[in-house]
Write an enzyme that holds these catalytic residues in place. Structure first.
Site, PDB file in Angstrom:
ATOM      1  N   ASN A   9       0.877  -1.169   0.000  1.00  0.00           N
ATOM      2  CA  ASN A   9       0.000   0.000   0.000  1.00  0.00           C
ATOM      3  C   ASN A   9       0.916   1.220   0.000  1.00  0.00           C
ATOM      4  O   ASN A   9       1.522   1.538   1.022  1.00  0.00           O
ATOM      5  CB  ASN A   9      -0.892  -0.031   1.250  1.00  0.00           C
ATOM      6  CG  ASN A   9      -1.675   1.260   1.435  1.00  0.00           C
ATOM      7  OD1 ASN A   9      -1.722   2.105   0.525  1.00  0.00           O
ATOM      8  ND2 ASN A   9      -2.283   1.413   2.593  1.00  0.00           N
ATOM      9  N   TRP A  10       0.994   1.870  -1.146  1.00  0.00           N
ATOM     10  CA  TRP A  10       1.952   2.980  -1.282  1.00  0.00           C
ATOM     11  C   TRP A  10       1.466   4.256  -0.616  1.00  0.00           C
ATOM     12  O   TRP A  10       2.216   5.217  -0.505  1.00  0.00           O
ATOM     13  CB  TRP A  10       2.243   3.253  -2.765  1.00  0.00           C
ATOM     14  CG  TRP A  10       2.947   2.161  -3.496  1.00  0.00           C
ATOM     15  CD1 TRP A  10       3.262   0.910  -3.030  1.00  0.00           C
ATOM     16  CD2 TRP A  10       3.449   2.220  -4.838  1.00  0.00           C
ATOM     17  NE1 TRP A  10       3.912   0.194  -4.008  1.00  0.00           N
ATOM     18  CE2 TRP A  10       4.040   0.972  -5.131  1.00  0.00           C
ATOM     19  CE3 TRP A  10       3.444   3.193  -5.840  1.00  0.00           C
ATOM     20  CZ2 TRP A  10       4.632   0.688  -6.367  1.00  0.00           C
ATOM     21  CZ3 TRP A  10       4.023   2.910  -7.072  1.00  0.00           C
ATOM     22  CH2 TRP A  10       4.620   1.671  -7.322  1.00  0.00           C
ATOM     23  N   LYS A  11       0.195   4.286  -0.212  1.00  0.00           N
ATOM     24  CA  LYS A  11      -0.382   5.487   0.405  1.00  0.00           C
ATOM     25  C   LYS A  11      -0.140   6.693  -0.508  1.00  0.00           C
ATOM     26  O   LYS A  11      -0.174   6.553  -1.721  1.00  0.00           O
ATOM     27  CB  LYS A  11       0.170   5.668   1.829  1.00  0.00           C
ATOM     28  CG  LYS A  11      -0.003   4.381   2.652  1.00  0.00           C
ATOM     29  CD  LYS A  11       0.233   4.562   4.120  1.00  0.00           C
ATOM     30  CE  LYS A  11      -0.002   3.244   4.849  1.00  0.00           C
ATOM     31  NZ  LYS A  11       0.164   3.335   6.288  1.00  0.00           N
ATOM     32  N   HIS A  95      -9.345   1.389   5.165  1.00  0.00           N
ATOM     33  CA  HIS A  95      -8.047   1.526   5.829  1.00  0.00           C
ATOM     34  C   HIS A  95      -8.196   2.454   7.035  1.00  0.00           C
ATOM     35  O   HIS A  95      -8.982   3.396   7.007  1.00  0.00           O
ATOM     36  CB  HIS A  95      -7.016   2.085   4.840  1.00  0.00           C
ATOM     37  CG  HIS A  95      -5.621   2.008   5.381  1.00  0.00           C
ATOM     38  ND1 HIS A  95      -5.124   2.935   6.273  1.00  0.00           N
ATOM     39  CD2 HIS A  95      -4.640   1.101   5.183  1.00  0.00           C
ATOM     40  CE1 HIS A  95      -3.887   2.594   6.589  1.00  0.00           C
ATOM     41  NE2 HIS A  95      -3.564   1.488   5.956  1.00  0.00           N
ATOM     42  N   GLU A  97      -6.505   4.814   8.037  1.00  0.00           N
ATOM     43  CA  GLU A  97      -6.306   6.247   7.725  1.00  0.00           C
ATOM     44  C   GLU A  97      -7.563   6.832   7.102  1.00  0.00           C
ATOM     45  O   GLU A  97      -7.881   8.007   7.301  1.00  0.00           O
ATOM     46  CB  GLU A  97      -5.074   6.394   6.814  1.00  0.00           C
ATOM     47  CG  GLU A  97      -3.791   6.157   7.609  1.00  0.00           C
ATOM     48  CD  GLU A  97      -2.655   5.526   6.823  1.00  0.00           C
ATOM     49  OE1 GLU A  97      -2.679   5.547   5.582  1.00  0.00           O
ATOM     50  OE2 GLU A  97      -1.731   4.995   7.478  1.00  0.00           O
ATOM     51  N   GLU A 167      -5.008  -4.717  10.779  1.00  0.00           N
ATOM     52  CA  GLU A 167      -3.957  -3.714  10.939  1.00  0.00           C
ATOM     53  C   GLU A 167      -4.186  -2.947  12.239  1.00  0.00           C
ATOM     54  O   GLU A 167      -4.955  -1.981  12.266  1.00  0.00           O
ATOM     55  CB  GLU A 167      -3.981  -2.720   9.773  1.00  0.00           C
ATOM     56  CG  GLU A 167      -3.745  -3.344   8.418  1.00  0.00           C
ATOM     57  CD  GLU A 167      -3.206  -2.319   7.417  1.00  0.00           C
ATOM     58  OE1 GLU A 167      -2.118  -2.562   6.881  1.00  0.00           O
ATOM     59  OE2 GLU A 167      -3.847  -1.280   7.205  1.00  0.00           O
ATOM     60  N   GLY A 173       3.038   2.353  10.768  1.00  0.00           N
ATOM     61  CA  GLY A 173       4.004   3.433  10.613  1.00  0.00           C
ATOM     62  C   GLY A 173       4.803   3.732  11.860  1.00  0.00           C
ATOM     63  O   GLY A 173       5.474   4.763  11.941  1.00  0.00           O
ATOM     64  N   SER A 213       3.769  -2.132  10.299  1.00  0.00           N
ATOM     65  CA  SER A 213       5.217  -2.250  10.473  1.00  0.00           C
ATOM     66  C   SER A 213       5.757  -3.635  10.100  1.00  0.00           C
ATOM     67  O   SER A 213       6.647  -4.161  10.769  1.00  0.00           O
ATOM     68  CB  SER A 213       5.634  -1.862  11.903  1.00  0.00           C
ATOM     69  OG  SER A 213       5.319  -0.499  12.152  1.00  0.00           O
TER      70      SER A 213
HETATM   71  P1  13P Z   1       3.358   0.412   7.618  1.00  0.00           P
HETATM   72  O1  13P Z   1       3.833  -0.863   6.996  1.00  0.00           O
HETATM   73  O2  13P Z   1       4.088   1.636   7.120  1.00  0.00           O
HETATM   74  O3  13P Z   1       3.291   0.325   9.100  1.00  0.00           O
HETATM   75  O4  13P Z   1       1.845   0.627   7.107  1.00  0.00           O
HETATM   76  C1  13P Z   1       0.932  -0.419   7.236  1.00  0.00           C
HETATM   77  C2  13P Z   1      -0.304  -0.063   6.497  1.00  0.00           C
HETATM   78  O5  13P Z   1      -1.049   0.819   6.889  1.00  0.00           O
HETATM   79  C3  13P Z   1      -0.586  -0.798   5.255  1.00  0.00           C
HETATM   80  O6  13P Z   1      -1.878  -0.554   4.811  1.00  0.00           O
END
Ligand code: 13P
Length: 250
Positions: A9-11, A95, A97, A167, A173, A213
């Site tokens: 997931n590149w966000k 997600h 976020e 998650e 993160g 993470s």
């Molecule tokens: P990280 O791997 O940066 O912790 O992010 C996880 C995430 O939100 C994947 O959707």
């Protein structure tokens, strides 16, 4: 029996030029992935570029979100039909976020999952508790409620097409990953919930990814857990070497 799904997931990262560089490096180092499924979810703006580079390769294309409608006056929104048109086969829904920053609730996520399925996209529905919820001993209650509400009203056949991503919000993160035992315990709880909703046969086929993470140095022990069927990777998917190491977990 469940093919592991390793997804990046590149966000909100990568211009089109940066996306091209990353995909070229990924494809260069990809190797044999015949026993696993590899997926990248770039930002909308890079889907076309990335999709063209992935054509004819085993790496699949997904989007990070999709709205509930096919078309219409919904300024700023992207429909599942548009994503199919660009070659997407997966879409992330709910997600943390999106939940925390954009105010998405379980009812909207339920509609997004349904819309994705209606257009032939495979939804990856994300669930997970916050740190205060875990500290208060509510993690399982919260996650079970998210799974039930996100999948409410769906048939076993629909549920069988969905991927769940567990998650924990406090692990995203932060470098602070769930222990393999804690993650496994929650994945088993999610699978029991799926069995209540759709029967044990369907529940046994649904892939449950862990996210939060995931890194080259912890992926192997996470993936060794019986109910962890893949990873949804943020930060470590933005560089080819770390994502490739995760893809090739052993
Ligand atoms: P990280 O791997 O940066 O912790 O992010 C996880 C995430 O939100 C994947 O959707």
């Amino acid at each position: 029996m469940r093919t592991p799904l390793l997804a990046g997931n590149w966000k909100m990262y990568k211009t089109t030029g940066e996306a091209r560089e990353l995909i070229e490096a990924l494809l260069h180092g990809l190797g044999d992935v015949s026993d696993r499924e590899v997926l990248v979810c770039p930002p909308f703006t890079a889907l076309q570029t990335v999709g063209a580079l992935l054509a004819g390769t085993p790496v699949k294309l997904g989007a990070q979100d999709a709205y509930t409608e096919t078309q219409g006056a919904y300024t700023g929104a992207i429909s599942p039909l548009m994503l199919r048109d660009l070659g997407c086969t997966y879409v992330i829904a709910g997600h943390s976020e999106r939940r925390a920053i954009f105010g998405e609730d379980d009812a909207l996520i339920n509609r997004k999952v349904r819309a994705a399925l209606a257009h032939g996209l495979l939804p990856i529905m994300c669930v997970g508790e916050t740190k205060p919820q875990r500290d208060a001993g509510q993690a399982e209650t919260i996650v079970v409620a998210q799974v039930r509400a996100g999948l409410a009203g769906m048939t076993p056949e629909q549920i069988g097409q969905i991927v769940i991503a567990y998650e924990p919000v406090w692990a995203i993160g932060t470098g602070d990953t769930a222990t393999p035992d804690d993650a496994q315990a929650m994945h088993a709880t999610i699978r029991r919930t799926l069995a209540e909703l759709a029967g044990t046969d369907v529940a046994a086929t649904v892939r449950i990814q862990y996210g939060g993470s995931v890194k080259p140095d912890n992926v192997d022990e996470l993936m060794a857990q019986p109910d962890i069927d893949g990873a949804l990777v943020g930060g470590a998917s933005l560089k080819a070497d770390s994502f490739l190491r995760i893809v090739h977990f052993h």
